[in-house]
Write an enzyme that holds these catalytic residues in place. Structure first.
Site, PDB file in Angstrom:
ATOM      1  N   GLU A  43       0.803  -1.205  -0.209  1.00  0.00           N
ATOM      2  CA  GLU A  43       0.066  -0.085  -0.143  1.00  0.00           C
ATOM      3  C   GLU A  43       0.834   1.168  -0.039  1.00  0.00           C
ATOM      4  O   GLU A  43       1.875   1.379   0.725  1.00  0.00           O
ATOM      5  CB  GLU A  43      -0.923  -0.068   1.282  1.00  0.00           C
ATOM      6  CG  GLU A  43      -1.962   1.237   1.356  1.00  0.00           C
ATOM      7  CD  GLU A  43      -2.417   1.059   2.737  1.00  0.00           C
ATOM      8  OE1 GLU A  43      -3.762   1.966   2.659  1.00  0.00           O
ATOM      9  OE2 GLU A  43      -2.260   0.507   3.583  1.00  0.00           O
ATOM     10  N   LYS A 116     -10.397   2.652  -1.618  1.00  0.00           N
ATOM     11  CA  LYS A 116     -10.315   2.062  -0.347  1.00  0.00           C
ATOM     12  C   LYS A 116     -11.604   2.512   0.300  1.00  0.00           C
ATOM     13  O   LYS A 116     -12.101   3.620   0.435  1.00  0.00           O
ATOM     14  CB  LYS A 116      -9.272   2.442   0.574  1.00  0.00           C
ATOM     15  CG  LYS A 116      -9.041   1.768   1.861  1.00  0.00           C
ATOM     16  CD  LYS A 116      -7.797   2.254   2.485  1.00  0.00           C
ATOM     17  CE  LYS A 116      -7.599   1.602   3.692  1.00  0.00           C
ATOM     18  NZ  LYS A 116      -6.138   1.755   4.274  1.00  0.00           N
ATOM     19  N   CYS A 153      -5.649  -2.718   2.690  1.00  0.00           N
ATOM     20  CA  CYS A 153      -5.183  -2.661   4.141  1.00  0.00           C
ATOM     21  C   CYS A 153      -6.486  -2.564   5.073  1.00  0.00           C
ATOM     22  O   CYS A 153      -7.007  -3.909   5.095  1.00  0.00           O
ATOM     23  CB  CYS A 153      -4.511  -1.373   4.470  1.00  0.00           C
ATOM     24  SG  CYS A 153      -3.649  -1.517   6.014  1.00  0.00           S
TER      25      CYS A 153
END
Length: 285
Positions: A43, A116, A153
């Site tokens: 990331e 995300k 993540c």
């Protein structure tokens, strides 16, 4: 038979973005030389993890996807090596900013962007200051190697994200990450929890999981994080097939037959026996 070799990478990131990108390119080439054709980078690898602090100067690190030098470089690399590259980047889109990922196919084409969905906020991980919640929904792409789902993540802690991607046909799940110590709670070490959560996604959905993380110590002001690496690859039962160290730049690889895995998923009955009509509470609470 549809065999695929996947790779997870990990590295430390410094203040020089060009150097970070060169490291990432070198890892992709190393993974390609080891036979990998789906190669996962961590990331926000272009920079250090600036989300340790809240400062508006870091917004200058963002780029629009269409004009991003990073994405152009990785598209050319994917085309050269005939590899599939999910590439994490800090995206500017109009007046909004996202923690995003572009899926690059083996011919260098950009297949699309995932933004995300789950944005964390806590000491040292102050992402809500920088990133709007993703508006793309969970994404799965038809690549030259198979159907690949990628989340980012903090998304990896949510089983709903994994299930949604597999329901959309994902044959492999990838999770680029940036996670390490807790600046205000040094006694907390989340690596095993982090890993077991994703092992559960693999087992519950009967798909391999590829997870990568960064290494090294990064400091912003009074905040310091030691990123604990531990990148790993599971099989479809959640068993660990390859595990990276906590502090070394490296790649790990594993090989799968996606056709055989599809047969096993069908035979096990997990999706045959789902009862979606009973799951309404998931959207009510």
């Amino acid at each position: 038979m549809r065999e695929i070799t996947v790779a997870a990478t990990q590295m430390a990131c410094g203040p020089d973005a060009d150097h970070n990108v060169e490291q990432a390119v070198a890892l992709v080439r190393q993974a390609h030389a080891a036979g990998a054709r789906l190669i996962l980078l961590q990331e926000l690898f272009e920079t250090q993890y600036f989300c340790q602090e809240q400062h508006p100067r870091h917004f200058a690190l963002a780029h629009e996807a269409a004009t991003s030098p990073l994405l152009a470089r990785l598209q050319a690399l994917a085309r050269e090596l005939s590899v599939v590259l999910p590439v994490s980047f800090f995206e500017r889109a109009g007046q909004a900013y996202f923690n995003s990922l572009q899926m690059i196919d083996a011919d260098g084409r950009a297949l699309g962007i995932y933004r995300k969905s789950h944005i964390p906020q806590g000491p040292g991980y102050e992402e809500k200051f920088y990133f709007s919640p993703g508006d793309t929904g969970f994404k799965v792409w038809d690549t030259a190697l198979g159907r690949v789902g990628v989340a980012i993540c903090w998304d990896q802690w949510f089983p709903e994200a994994a299930r949604a991607m597999v329901l959309k046909g994902a044959e492999v799940l990838c999770y680029p990450s940036a996670i390490g110590s807790e600046p205000t709670a040094p006694e907390v070490h989340s690596r095993d929890h982090w890993q077991r959560t994703m092992q559960g996604h693999a087992a519950a959905n009967m798909v391999p999981v590829v997870a990568c993380n960064r290494i090294g110590v990064e400091r912003f002001g009074a905040s310091e994080i030691t990123f604990y690496g531990g990148s790993f690859i599971t099989d479809e039962t959640g068993a660990i097939l390859a595990q990276a160290s906590s502090d070394r730049r490296e790649i790990i690889t594993a090989r799968f037959d996606l056709s055989a895995l599809r047969e096993r998923r069908a035979g096990w009955g997990l999706f045959r026996d789902r009862r979606p009509e009973l799951y309404g509470d998931l959207s009510r609470y």
